[in-house]
Design an enzyme around this catalytic site. Sequence first.
Site, short mmCIF file in Angstrom:
data_model
loop_
_atom_site.label_atom_id
_atom_site.label_comp_id
_atom_site.label_asym_id
_atom_site.label_seq_id
_atom_site.Cartn_x
_atom_site.Cartn_y
_atom_site.Cartn_z
CD1 TRP A 58 46.32 39.50 42.70
CD2 TRP A 58 46.48 37.68 41.51
NE1 TRP A 58 45.24 38.84 42.87
CE2 TRP A 58 45.26 37.48 41.98
CE3 TRP A 58 46.69 36.65 40.51
CZ2 TRP A 58 44.16 36.70 41.89
CZ3 TRP A 58 45.92 35.51 40.25
CH2 TRP A 58 44.66 35.53 41.25
CG ASP A 65 47.17 42.02 36.65
OD1 ASP A 65 46.14 42.46 36.26
OD2 ASP A 65 47.57 41.17 37.12
CE LYS A 124 39.72 40.07 40.66
NZ LYS A 124 41.03 39.87 40.43
C1 LIG Z 1 42.04 38.48 40.21
C2 LIG Z 1 43.34 38.85 39.75
C3 LIG Z 1 43.88 38.16 38.68
C4 LIG Z 1 43.32 36.98 38.15
O1 LIG Z 1 42.09 37.00 37.50
P1 LIG Z 1 41.40 35.81 36.77
O2 LIG Z 1 40.62 36.42 35.70
O3 LIG Z 1 40.87 34.74 37.78
O4 LIG Z 1 42.44 34.99 36.22
C5 LIG Z 1 45.12 38.58 38.28
N1 LIG Z 1 45.67 39.64 38.52
C6 LIG Z 1 44.92 40.67 39.45
C7 LIG Z 1 45.66 41.90 39.87
C8 LIG Z 1 43.85 40.12 40.08
O5 LIG Z 1 43.20 40.99 40.82
#
Ligand SMILES: *Cc1c(COP(=O)(O)O)cnc(C)c1O
Length: 360
Positions: free
Chosen positions: A102, A171, A195
Site C-alpha cells: 500500500w 494511511d 476494513k
Molecule cells: C484497502 C486499503 C487501501 C485501498 O483502499 P480503497 O478504499 O480500496 O481505495 C489503501 N490502503 C490500505 C492500508 C488499505 O488497507
Amino acid sequence: MSRVYNFCSGPAALPEAVLEKAQSELLDWHGAGVSVMEMSHRSDEFVSILTSAKARLSRLLNIPDDYEILFAQGGASTLFAQIPANLTHGFDRACYLDTGAWSSKAIKEAKKYTDVILSGSSKEQNYTTVPDFDALTLDEKAAYLHVTPNETIGGLEFDALPDTELPIVADLSSTILSRQIDVSKYGLIYAGAQKNVGPAGVVINIIRKDLLARSNNAVLPTVWSFETLAKNDSMINTPPTFAIYLADLVFEWLEAQGGVAAMEKINIEKAELLYSAIDQSDFYSNPIDMQYRSRMNVPFVLADASLEATFLEESERAGLRTLAGHRSVGGMRASIYNAMPKSGVEALIEFMSSFEKRYG
Ligand SMILES: *Cc1c(COP(=O)(O)O)cnc(C)c1O
C-alpha cells in the site's frame, strides 16, 4: 439464516448488532417514514446522523479541537493522489516511507504530483520489517512524511512514528480504531471505511486545521479540496450517506464495547492466540519480524504449498470464510478486525490444528 466467521480483508465483517439495528431501521428511520438512503443529505435527519458520527469518532479517538473530521468518497486509493494534490501546494517534495504494497501504491501516485523522497524502505527485506527510524532520510523542507502503519497485504504493523517536525500523513485504513493512538502526533489521518469502520464508499480524513490552507490551489478539483470539504461540513456534493450512517452505528457499537482501549485489549489477545498457534507448528509459518506483526491482518503459509487449495476449500466448508491471501502474494490471510470475535479466532485455530493432524 446462518452467519459464518468472515476473515475478508475488506470489505470486512461488520458487527452483527450493527447489521440488525440497520435492518430494523431500514424501512423507516426514527419515524421519518423513509430509509436513510432515501433522505436528502441536507435534511435535519441526515445532518443529525453526520453530526453524531463526527462526535462519536471524536470521542473514540480523543480528537483535539484543532482537527477537522471529513467524510469523503473515492476510497483510500483516491487519497493517494488527493493528498499530494492538496498538501504539496507551495512545496516541491514530500517524504514517503515504503513498507509494503500500500505504501508503494501511495508513492507511485504521489510521483505524479511532486518529487518523492524515499525516506526509508524495507523492500530489500521483502517488507518483512520496518526501516530503521534512526537512519531515515528526512528532508525538513518537504511538505509532509507519509507512512502506512498497517500494511494490510503484508501483515506488517508499526506503532511508533519517526521523530520529525514534518506533518505526518498516515494511511490507517486497516488499523484505525483497533488500537489507541495520539491524534496530535499526526497532520492527517485517512482511512477507507471498509476494513474496520463500515461499508465501502466512505473514507475518513482527520486533518489538522492549519494544513487546510494548503488546498488553496487553483487547479485542484473542488470536490478534492480538504479546505472546501471542511468549509462545507463534508457536503460539497452528495456524501455517501448510507455508509456514513452505518459508520455511526459502528461507532455507537464501539462505545458500547468500552471504546478503543477495550477493543485494543481484545485485539491483542486475538492476535497473540493466532500467532502463537502459527509459531507452535512447523506446518504453518508467518515471515514478519515478530515486533512488527500486524494485529489486524495475519498472513500465513503452509510448509507444503500444494495443500493450500485444500485448506481454503475445507476452511470455507467449516464456516471460515475468505482466508485466501491477497492475489499478489498468495498463501493465507486472516483479517481479524474489531468485528471479529475471539470465538472466530478460536474456531480458526481449532480448524488449523485439525487440518494439520489430517495432512501434516
Ligand atoms: C484497502 C486499503 C487501501 C485501498 O483502499 P480503497 O478504499 O480500496 O481505495 C489503501 N490502503 C490500505 C492500508 C488499505 O488497507
